[in-house]
Write a protein that holds these residues in place. Structure first.
Motif, PDB file in Angstrom:
ATOM      1  N   LEU A 144      -5.294 -47.724-105.738  1.00  0.00           N
ATOM      2  CA  LEU A 144      -5.195 -46.267-105.659  1.00  0.00           C
ATOM      3  C   LEU A 144      -3.980 -45.879-104.833  1.00  0.00           C
ATOM      4  O   LEU A 144      -3.831 -46.311-103.692  1.00  0.00           O
ATOM      5  CB  LEU A 144      -6.464 -45.689-105.012  1.00  0.00           C
ATOM      6  N   GLN A 145      -3.108 -45.076-105.429  1.00  0.00           N
ATOM      7  CA  GLN A 145      -1.929 -44.609-104.695  1.00  0.00           C
ATOM      8  C   GLN A 145      -2.215 -43.263-104.055  1.00  0.00           C
ATOM      9  O   GLN A 145      -2.687 -42.350-104.715  1.00  0.00           O
ATOM     10  CB  GLN A 145      -0.746 -44.422-105.643  1.00  0.00           C
ATOM     11  N   VAL A 146      -1.896 -43.156-102.766  1.00  0.00           N
ATOM     12  CA  VAL A 146      -2.133 -41.878-102.085  1.00  0.00           C
ATOM     13  C   VAL A 146      -0.833 -41.299-101.532  1.00  0.00           C
ATOM     14  O   VAL A 146       0.121 -42.013-101.255  1.00  0.00           O
ATOM     15  CB  VAL A 146      -3.127 -42.028-100.918  1.00  0.00           C
ATOM     16  N   THR A 183      -4.102 -45.680-109.957  1.00  0.00           N
ATOM     17  CA  THR A 183      -4.512 -44.283-110.052  1.00  0.00           C
ATOM     18  C   THR A 183      -3.881 -43.483-108.917  1.00  0.00           C
ATOM     19  O   THR A 183      -3.867 -43.926-107.777  1.00  0.00           O
ATOM     20  CB  THR A 183      -6.049 -44.198-109.945  1.00  0.00           C
ATOM     21  N   MET A 184      -3.337 -42.321-109.241  1.00  0.00           N
ATOM     22  CA  MET A 184      -2.786 -41.438-108.207  1.00  0.00           C
ATOM     23  C   MET A 184      -3.932 -40.631-107.615  1.00  0.00           C
ATOM     24  O   MET A 184      -4.740 -40.054-108.342  1.00  0.00           O
ATOM     25  CB  MET A 184      -1.774 -40.470-108.816  1.00  0.00           C
ATOM     26  N   VAL A 185      -3.970 -40.583-106.318  1.00  0.00           N
ATOM     27  CA  VAL A 185      -5.025 -39.855-105.616  1.00  0.00           C
ATOM     28  C   VAL A 185      -4.358 -38.778-104.766  1.00  0.00           C
ATOM     29  O   VAL A 185      -3.534 -39.094-103.916  1.00  0.00           O
ATOM     30  CB  VAL A 185      -5.828 -40.834-104.727  1.00  0.00           C
ATOM     31  N   LYS A 186      -4.692 -37.517-105.028  1.00  0.00           N
ATOM     32  CA  LYS A 186      -3.957 -36.441-104.352  1.00  0.00           C
ATOM     33  C   LYS A 186      -4.724 -35.784-103.214  1.00  0.00           C
ATOM     34  O   LYS A 186      -4.172 -34.987-102.450  1.00  0.00           O
ATOM     35  CB  LYS A 186      -3.547 -35.377-105.381  1.00  0.00           C
ATOM     36  N   SER A 187      -6.014 -36.090-103.124  1.00  0.00           N
ATOM     37  CA  SER A 187      -6.822 -35.454-102.084  1.00  0.00           C
ATOM     38  C   SER A 187      -8.028 -36.332-101.799  1.00  0.00           C
ATOM     39  O   SER A 187      -8.296 -37.294-102.518  1.00  0.00           O
ATOM     40  CB  SER A 187      -7.323 -34.094-102.580  1.00  0.00           C
ATOM     41  N   LYS A 188      -8.749 -35.967-100.773  1.00  0.00           N
ATOM     42  CA  LYS A 188      -9.965 -36.715-100.453  1.00  0.00           C
ATOM     43  C   LYS A 188     -10.969 -36.605-101.611  1.00  0.00           C
ATOM     44  O   LYS A 188     -11.652 -37.578-101.940  1.00  0.00           O
ATOM     45  CB  LYS A 188     -10.570 -36.172 -99.157  1.00  0.00           C
ATOM     46  N   GLU A 189     -11.021 -35.441-102.234  1.00  0.00           N
ATOM     47  CA  GLU A 189     -11.938 -35.239-103.369  1.00  0.00           C
ATOM     48  C   GLU A 189     -11.569 -36.184-104.519  1.00  0.00           C
ATOM     49  O   GLU A 189     -12.430 -36.793-105.142  1.00  0.00           O
ATOM     50  CB  GLU A 189     -11.884 -33.777-103.854  1.00  0.00           C
TER      51      GLU A 189
END
Lengths: 351, 351
Positions: free
Chosen positions: B129-131, A337-343
Motif C-alpha cells: 500500500l502506497q501512502v 494500491t494508493m491510499v490517500k487517507s486513513k479511511e
C-alpha cells in the motif's frame, strides 16, 4: 555452539585428516522445513518437507561441495583454482577461494554474460575470463589446463564436490531420524541427485537409516537430455541453474533413479513457475526458479495419483530466490494500491 | 539435528509457553566466522569475528525478531499484520506471515519505491500500500490503525522484535564461551544494538558470561542523528538499510553505549564501501553495504590506536549482499579479460 560447517559436522564420512586445513564459511546445517500448507494446496496427503539450501553462505547448495574442494586444494598446496561457470558455482568457488587465501579464475563463454550472475564472483575478487565458444568448450579448456599446470579445477568433475554435497542427505536423515520415502530435486548437471544418493547409501551402510528413499529428479522440459535420452544442443528454460544440455553426472543420475526405483522426469517452465510462486506464497520460502523443479515434480506426480498416504517426501530447494530477484519481479503481481487517507487504508485492510 | 530456530533454541529466555504455536523458518544459528585476513589487512592485532546474519532465511537479522513477533501475533489470534517498511522488515514480515497463515500488509511512502527492495514481500503475497507522506507518517498511520483494529503492528516498536533479536548476543557468547570485549554493529533504527545489549546483560545475570562487551554502534555520516544529537530530516547514505533520520530506539542505543563504556560514532559512505569490499574480497563473505558499517568502525578506531592487543572484537553483518546485488555491480571492477587461445589463457593465469 553454532553449526561448524559440513566438514567438521561429518568429518568421519569425508576424506580429511587432523592435519587438513578446513576452509569453511559455516555452510550446511540448513533447515528441513515442514510444508503443510503447500501439501494441502497440492491436495496430497503426504508429509512434505523442504530442505532450504538457499541459506548457505553464498546462497546455494554449491557451498557444500566447494568447502571440501577448496579445503583439499589448500591441503595439496594449490594457490590458484579455476572453474567454468556463469552462476552458482562461480560464486561458491570465488568465496571459498578468498576464504582460503587462494586466487580464483572463472571462465565464461564470450558474450553470454549476465553480469548480475557474476556479482558474487566479482565481489570475491575472482578474475573473470571470457573465452570463445560455448560452455562445453570453456569446460574442456579449463580441464586441459588444470591437468598440466598448478591450478585446481573445481568444476563438478572434481570428485570432492559430490563428497561434500552428499552431506545434504545426512542432514535430512539426522533431522527425520530416518530416510524419507521420496527425495525430489532439480536435475541440471545431475551432480546433486548423485551426491544425495551416495549420502543415503552410506548412511544405510552405517545403520543410521533402515531404508533408502526413491530418488526423483526433475529436469526442465526444454533442457531434459536425460529424459529424452540425448544431448540437448540448445537447452532452453527460465530455470537457468538447470539449463544444461549434457550433464556431467548423467550416468550416475540414471543409476540413482534406477537403483532407488525412482525416476528422472521433466516439468515445463510454467509448472516450475507455479511451484516457485506457491513455495514463496504459502510457506514463506523464497527460492530460485530452478529450485522449484522438485516441488513441480511432486505436483505433477500427485495429479497422476503417484503417492500413497503417509509418504514422507523431501524436496531440496537448491538456491535462494535473491540469486535471481529480477526474475521474481517479472512474475510478481506488481500491483500496489494508493491510499490517500486513513479511511482509504481501513478499506484496503478490510475494516 | 539441525538448528530449530531461535525460539526453540532459547525458549527459556523468551516470552513463550508450551502452548505457543511457534512460527519458524529456521532463523538464527548463524555462523560466527573468524576473520584473520581482514584483521591483518586492517593491521589490528585483535581477534576479529564476523557474525554473518545474511544466512537467515530472508537474508537479514530481521528474521530473529520477526519469528517471535509473528509467533506472538498468531498466539493472540491475529489474522493480519502490518508494517511500514521499504526493505528488510517487509521481507521478513511477509515471509513469516504466510508461514503462519496470516496476511501481511506493507505500507510504503508514495513514489519512494525501488521495486527490487520489495521483491521478497511481493513473492510472499504481502499487499503493498502506497501512502502520501514520508516514512514517519506511514509509521504513524499504521501505529494508529493497529491500536483500534484487529491487526498486529510488527514494526520495531513491537516489543517482541527486540526480544527475538537479543538471541544474536546469546549465540556469540555460546560460540566464544564468553562475551567478546567489543561488539561493533551498524546503527539505523538502533534496535539491534539495543537488543544485543539486552542479550548480553541477560547472559551475565545468568552467569553464562563473566563480563560485558563494549557496545560500538556506527551510523552512516549522512544519516547520523544520534552522533549529531538531532533528527536528520533528509538522511543520505548508500547504506539504505541504515538510512534513518529519527531512530525508534535512539535512547536505548545511547544507554547501551553509555552503560557498556562503548560509543555511537559514524563512518562515511566511502569508509563503508571500503569495508564492504574488504569483507567480500578477503574473507569470502558477501554482505549488504549497511552491514559493513561495523567493520568500517573497526578500521576507523584502529587508525586512532583504540584497540589493545588481544581484544576480541565481534562485528555483526546484518544482511546478505544478494539483497542489493545491483549495488555490488556498481562498485565492482567489471573488467573481464578476453581469452582467444590456450596460450592467452595460460598468460592470464600467470603460467
Amino acid at each position: 555452539m553454532s553449526w561448524p560447517g559440513i566438514i567438521e559436522a561429518y568429518r568421519r564420512f569425508l576424506p580429511v585428516s587432523d592435519q587438513t586445513p578446513i576452509i569453511t564459511l559455516g555452510e550446511g546445517g540448513t533447515p528441513l522445513l515442514p510444508a503443510p500448507r503447500l501439501a494441502a494446496a497440492i491436495g496430497a496427503k503426504i508429509d512434505l518437507y523442504l530442505k532450504y539450501e538457499g541459506v548457505n553462505p553464498t546462497g546455494s547448495f554449491k557451498d557444500r561441495g566447494m568447502t571440501l574442494a577448496i579445503t583439499k586444494a589448500k591441503e595439496e598446496g594449490a594457490e590458484k583454482v579455476i572453474c567454468a561457470s556463469t552462476g552458482n558455482t562461480s560464486a561458491a568457488a570465488a568465496a571459498y577461494s578468498v576464504r582460503g587465501g587462494m586466487k580464483a579464475y572463472v571462465l565464461i563463454p564470450k558474450g553470454k554474460i549476465a553480469l548480475g550472475k557474476l556479482a558474487q564472483a566479482m565481489m570475491h575478487r575472482a578474475t573473470i575470463l571470457q573465452v570463445q565458444g560455448n560452455f562445453d568448450e570453456a569446460l574442456a579448456l579449463v580441464t586441459d589446463v588444470s591437468k598440466t599446470y598448478p591450478i585446481t579445477l573445481v568444476n563438478s568433475i572434481n570428485p570432492y564436490r559430490l563428497q561434500g554435497q552428499k552431506t545434504g542427505a545426512f542432514e535430512v536423515c539426522d533431522d527425520l531420524s530416518e530416510a524419507p520415502t521420496h527425495h525430489f530435486l532439480p536435475v541440471g548437471n545431475a551432480g546433486n541427485i548423485t551426491a544425495y544418493w551416495m549420502g543415503y547409501t552410506e548412511y544405510l551402510k552405517e545403520g543410521k537409516i533402515t531404508h533408502l528413499p526413491k530418488m526423483m529428479g526433475f529436469q526442465a522440459a526444454g533442457s531434459a537430455p536425460i529424459v529424452l535420452g540425448k544431448i540437448v544442443k540448445h537447452p532452453k528454460t527460465i530455470a537457468t541453474a538447470i539449463r544444461i544440455g549434457n550433464p556431467a553426472s548423467w550416468k550416475n543420475a540414471e543409476l540413482a533413479a534406477l537403483e532407488s526405483q525412482g525416476k528422472i522426469d521433466m516439468v515445463t517452465d510454467e509448472e516450475i513457475i507455479t511451484a516457485y510462486r506457491m513455495i514463496a506464497g504459502l510457506e514463506g520460502i523464497f527460492c530460485e526458479p530452478a529450485s522449484a523443479a522438485g516441488v513441480a515434480g511432486v505436483i505433477k506426480l500427485h495429479k497422476r495419483d503417484y503417492f500413497k498416504k503417509g509418504d514422507r517426501v523431501v524436496c531440496t530447494l537448491t538456491g535462494h530466490g535473491l540469486k535471481d530477484a529480477d526474475f521474481s519481479l517479472k512474475t510478481s503481481i506488481k500491483e500496489t494500491t494508493m491510499v490517500k487517507s486513513k479511511e482509504d487504508l481501513l478499506k484496503s485492510l478490510g475494516f
